[in-house]
Scaffold this active site. Structure first.
Site, mmCIF file in Angstrom:
data_model
loop_
_atom_site.group_PDB
_atom_site.id
_atom_site.type_symbol
_atom_site.label_atom_id
_atom_site.label_comp_id
_atom_site.label_asym_id
_atom_site.label_seq_id
_atom_site.Cartn_x
_atom_site.Cartn_y
_atom_site.Cartn_z
ATOM 1 C CE LYS A 1 -4.131 1.413 2.376
ATOM 2 N NZ LYS A 1 -4.914 1.740 1.452
HETATM 3 N N1 PMP Z 1 -7.687 -1.780 -3.307
HETATM 4 C C1 PMP Z 1 -7.158 -0.494 -3.188
HETATM 5 C C2 PMP Z 1 -6.358 0.237 -4.191
HETATM 6 C C3 PMP Z 1 -7.176 -0.108 -1.854
HETATM 7 O O1 PMP Z 1 -6.488 1.265 -1.570
HETATM 8 C C4 PMP Z 1 -7.913 -0.319 -0.957
HETATM 9 C C5 PMP Z 1 -8.206 0.273 0.425
HETATM 10 N N2 PMP Z 1 -7.053 -0.176 1.158
HETATM 11 C C6 PMP Z 1 -8.384 -1.529 -1.125
HETATM 12 C C7 PMP Z 1 -8.337 -2.520 -2.320
HETATM 13 C C8 PMP Z 1 -9.308 -2.445 -0.070
HETATM 14 O O2 PMP Z 1 -8.308 -2.845 0.960
HETATM 15 P P1 PMP Z 1 -8.614 -2.914 2.801
HETATM 16 O O3 PMP Z 1 -9.908 -3.897 2.333
HETATM 17 O O4 PMP Z 1 -7.740 -3.526 3.194
HETATM 18 O O5 PMP Z 1 -9.004 -1.745 3.136
#
Ligand code: PMP
Length: 303
Positions: free
Chosen positions: A156
């Site tokens: 991330k």
């Molecule tokens: N894809 C992207 C590109 C994101 O930024 C996020 C948010 N973190 C997600 C998917 C979903 O991830 P999560 O469920 O861990 O928040």
């Protein structure tokens, strides 16, 4: 602009709690110039018993470490110490339903060389649970997700989000609520900040990892599917697979579970209220609020 902090707000900065309005960072940071930082998006909820619970805190802080390692950012924190610091941060700011944003960033460095140290900031602000009935109008973006050979997409990393911002701008400029991005092979990928599921004949489908950030909410949805005996398949899908689906939703920490009204102005075959996806939305809501009884009632069909 949203109001993220006021004169009283504190943030966690490298082991200390400091006023957000007085906190400083180095404008010569490699992170600021090149988007070279990693972060998390976490939520806490006021649960049914009145306590504050950070949802999947360990999973988020473990991913923060993996993201830092993927980008060669030095990382010396433990998940346990950061979870403790986050609870204290929530307490100091009197927050229960909140969004929590830790960022690992680099020191002053205009070169592309490796650093010997990194820094951490954790910010938190109020965010009421949404989990509502609003449905969103989605368009297929003209922006593709980045090539996984160009980026560590499982991390991330801040820089990846320029792609997300461009896709969101385009969708909003065209009058839609959100974008759906395809990958470099024109297969279905994800939203700018959330993962995708779609439903056909009582079964859920979601893009397999490879070109997406396979989120913690996505994993939670898959767990809920197994608890609720809903079949789910991870695979590679062309865009045509989602047209004519019964329902579709995005899921992510911030988005929670949010249903589609339409994709590229085409409605879905089923009413959202009658879909299996809707039962996942309710189950997710009960899970984050730790309302196990309601979850059980959902499964056995008690009103
Ligand atoms: N894809 C992207 C590109 C994101 O930024 C996020 C948010 N973190 C997600 C998917 C979903 O991830 P999560 O469920 O861990 O928040």
């Amino acid at each position: 602009m949203a109001n993220y902090y006021n004169e009283k707000t504190e943030l966690y900065l490298n082991g200390e709690f400091v006023k957000a309005s007085e906190a400083k960072m180095d404008f010569y940071s490699q992170s600021f110039h090149y988007g070279y930082s990693v972060f998390e998006g976490i939520r806490s909820y006021r649960t049914e018993n009145g306590k504050t619970k950070i949802f999947k805190a360990k999973e988020h802080y473990d991913r923060l470490k993996l993201s830092a390692q993927a980008l060669n950012l030095p990382y010396h924190w433990t998940t346990a110490e950061l979870i403790a610091a986050t609870y204290e941060l929530l307490d100091r700011n009197q927050l229960q339903d909140a969004y929590i944003r830790p960022v690992i960033y680099a020191p002053a460095n205009m070169s592309f060389n490796l650093n010997t140290e990194s820094f951490i900031v954790i910010e938190a602000w109020e965010m009421a649970p949404f989990l509502g009935d609003k449905l969103i109008r989605v368009m297929t973006s003209s922006f593709q997700r980045p090539n996984p050979k160009g980026f560590k997409l499982h991390a991330k990393a801040a820089g990846h989000y320029v792609n997300s911002i461009m896709a969101s701008h385009e969708a909003k400029a065209k009058g839609f609520d959100e974008a759906l991005l395809l990958d470099m092979n024109e297969h279905i990928a994800e939203a700018p900040g959330a993962n995708l599921f779609f439903e056909k004949n009582g079964k859920l489908f979601t893009p397999a990892p490879g070109h997406i950030l396979a989120g913690i909410t996505r994993a939670t949805v898959i767990e809920l599917c197994s608890e609720l005996n809903i079949p789910v398949e991870e695979a590679v899908f062309s865009k045509e697979a989602i047209y004519g689906a019964d329902a579709a939703f995005f899921c992510g920490t911030a988005a929670e579970v949010i249903g589609f009204e339409s994709l590229d102005n085409q409605p879905f075959a089923m009413k959202w209220e009658n879909s299996v996806s809707r039962s996942i939305q309710l189950a997710y809501k009960n899970l984050v609020k730790e309302n196990r009884q309601e979850l059980v009632n959902e499964i056995v069909g008690v009103e």
